[in-house]
Write a protein that holds these residues in place. Sequence first.
Motif, PDB file in Angstrom:
ATOM      1  N   LEU A 209     -15.809 -63.635   3.671  1.00 15.10           N
ATOM      2  CA  LEU A 209     -17.222 -63.862   3.414  1.00 15.10           C
ATOM      3  C   LEU A 209     -17.760 -63.152   2.200  1.00 15.10           C
ATOM      4  O   LEU A 209     -18.726 -63.569   1.626  1.00 15.10           O
ATOM      5  N   CYS A 210     -17.131 -62.084   1.796  1.00 11.90           N
ATOM      6  CA  CYS A 210     -17.726 -61.411   0.662  1.00 11.90           C
ATOM      7  C   CYS A 210     -16.908 -61.572  -0.602  1.00 11.90           C
ATOM      8  O   CYS A 210     -17.154 -60.904  -1.580  1.00 11.90           O
ATOM      9  N   ALA A 211     -15.966 -62.486  -0.571  1.00 14.65           N
ATOM     10  CA  ALA A 211     -15.133 -62.638  -1.751  1.00 14.65           C
ATOM     11  C   ALA A 211     -15.942 -63.176  -2.921  1.00 14.65           C
ATOM     12  O   ALA A 211     -16.734 -64.071  -2.777  1.00 14.65           O
TER      13      ALA A 211
ATOM     14  N   GLU B 140     -25.062 -60.477   4.362  1.00 16.96           N
ATOM     15  CA  GLU B 140     -25.551 -59.105   4.317  1.00 16.96           C
ATOM     16  C   GLU B 140     -25.696 -58.617   2.873  1.00 16.96           C
ATOM     17  O   GLU B 140     -26.480 -57.726   2.589  1.00 16.96           O
ATOM     18  N   HIS B 141     -24.942 -59.227   1.977  1.00 18.68           N
ATOM     19  CA  HIS B 141     -25.039 -58.833   0.570  1.00 18.68           C
ATOM     20  C   HIS B 141     -26.444 -59.100   0.024  1.00 18.68           C
ATOM     21  O   HIS B 141     -26.890 -58.434  -0.905  1.00 18.68           O
ATOM     22  N   GLN B 142     -27.130 -60.086   0.619  1.00 23.17           N
ATOM     23  CA  GLN B 142     -28.478 -60.425   0.148  1.00 23.17           C
ATOM     24  C   GLN B 142     -29.492 -59.332   0.498  1.00 23.17           C
ATOM     25  O   GLN B 142     -30.564 -59.269  -0.085  1.00 23.17           O
TER      26      GLN B 142
ATOM     27  N   ALA C 268     -21.659 -53.566   0.056  1.00 21.10           N
ATOM     28  CA  ALA C 268     -20.837 -53.437  -1.148  1.00 21.10           C
ATOM     29  C   ALA C 268     -19.375 -53.666  -0.811  1.00 21.10           C
ATOM     30  O   ALA C 268     -18.894 -53.214   0.232  1.00 21.10           O
ATOM     31  N   ASP C 269     -18.684 -54.385  -1.676  1.00 19.59           N
ATOM     32  CA  ASP C 269     -17.249 -54.578  -1.514  1.00 19.59           C
ATOM     33  C   ASP C 269     -16.522 -53.637  -2.455  1.00 19.59           C
ATOM     34  O   ASP C 269     -16.778 -53.618  -3.660  1.00 19.59           O
ATOM     35  N   ILE C 270     -15.615 -52.858  -1.870  1.00 20.82           N
ATOM     36  CA  ILE C 270     -14.912 -51.822  -2.630  1.00 20.82           C
ATOM     37  C   ILE C 270     -13.435 -52.195  -2.746  1.00 20.82           C
ATOM     38  O   ILE C 270     -12.843 -52.705  -1.783  1.00 20.82           O
TER      39      ILE C 270
ATOM     40  N   TYR D  14     -11.462 -58.773  10.109  1.00 25.05           N
ATOM     41  CA  TYR D  14     -11.393 -57.414   9.569  1.00 25.05           C
ATOM     42  C   TYR D  14     -11.628 -57.413   8.056  1.00 25.05           C
ATOM     43  O   TYR D  14     -10.939 -58.127   7.323  1.00 25.05           O
ATOM     44  N   GLU D  15     -12.596 -56.632   7.623  1.00 24.61           N
ATOM     45  CA  GLU D  15     -12.856 -56.505   6.185  1.00 24.61           C
ATOM     46  C   GLU D  15     -12.970 -55.022   5.830  1.00 24.61           C
ATOM     47  O   GLU D  15     -14.079 -54.490   5.749  1.00 24.61           O
ATOM     48  N   PRO D  16     -11.833 -54.369   5.627  1.00 24.05           N
ATOM     49  CA  PRO D  16     -11.883 -52.921   5.366  1.00 24.05           C
ATOM     50  C   PRO D  16     -12.556 -52.569   4.049  1.00 24.05           C
ATOM     51  O   PRO D  16     -12.842 -51.394   3.792  1.00 24.05           O
ATOM     52  N   TRP D  17     -12.848 -53.566   3.241  1.00 25.68           N
ATOM     53  CA  TRP D  17     -13.449 -53.324   1.920  1.00 25.68           C
ATOM     54  C   TRP D  17     -14.970 -53.465   1.927  1.00 25.68           C
ATOM     55  O   TRP D  17     -15.633 -53.096   0.973  1.00 25.68           O
ATOM     56  N   HIS D  18     -15.535 -54.035   3.001  1.00 28.27           N
ATOM     57  CA  HIS D  18     -16.965 -54.344   3.013  1.00 28.27           C
ATOM     58  C   HIS D  18     -17.751 -53.208   3.674  1.00 28.27           C
ATOM     59  O   HIS D  18     -17.639 -52.970   4.870  1.00 28.27           O
ATOM     60  N   LEU D  19     -18.538 -52.509   2.854  1.00 25.84           N
ATOM     61  CA  LEU D  19     -19.370 -51.418   3.343  1.00 25.84           C
ATOM     62  C   LEU D  19     -20.792 -51.896   3.557  1.00 25.84           C
ATOM     63  O   LEU D  19     -21.293 -52.718   2.797  1.00 25.84           O
TER      64      LEU D  19
END
Length: 283
Positions: A11-13, A147-149, A154-156, A203-208
Amino acid sequence: MFRAGIPALLLCASLAFAAPLAAQATPVAPATAKVHAEKAPKPPTKDELTEDQASFLALVSREHPLDPANYKPKDLRDVANSGHELRKDASAALESLLSAARKDSKSLVLLSAYRSYERQVSLFNGYKARYGTDYATRISAAPGTSEHQLGLAADIGLSTGQCNLKECFGDTAGGMWLASNAADFGFIIRYPSDGEKITGYKYEPWHLRYIGTDHAKAMAKSKAGTFEAYQATLLKAAKTPKAPKAKPKPPTDAQVKEQRESLLVLRFLPPYRDWSTGYDFGR
Ligand SMILES: [Zn+2]
């Protein structure tokens, strides 16, 4: 059908559309969030949890879309000259986090942060054209539900690009550092490995997601594995009604009678009125 060979864009790609930008272009202040005093978070109100999209505790998901769908936060700020924006507090917190990571020899970079409604429309339509609506819905948030909106997500990734936006990021040294330290800066791993049934996302370990230091730490200490679960416990507490005020008991018939009689007696006790106006028992 499309599963084989499709990168874990999810979803956050946004890598397909934007090159990753290193977030360490400018040195930032040392990590101040680390020394944040331990204290119990202020209990939020029901409105902060369910109505106020500017609240750091706002829940946005497929089931909880933004309203209006084109909501835009008011206090967006650039994060460490990366070209990516977050809301003011989240931006400062992420700068501290990235700085602390560098001190620990972890080269983390910011891949994506605030995305406008229009940007999400463009991303989502791109996925739909490539993969069809069904699959696009699985890997990307529909416009108005990202949620980015909110300007709080943040994606790290790693500066090497290794495992960026893939589950294996969670097994890298940088990914593990992020999971261990995010709460100290007010962030949570929003889509944990065992939370798909509740969050709706893999699972998205990069999405804070930024929720503030006090709540991030409180959530880490709590048994809530997901933000949904943590938010629900806060909501339950916010809903708990205060002890009702004891209602005054209605006077008994005897008390009423006694009161009437005493008033009647008062009427005849001079000097209690202007006698020139005469009697007026009807008042
Ligand atoms: Zn994301």
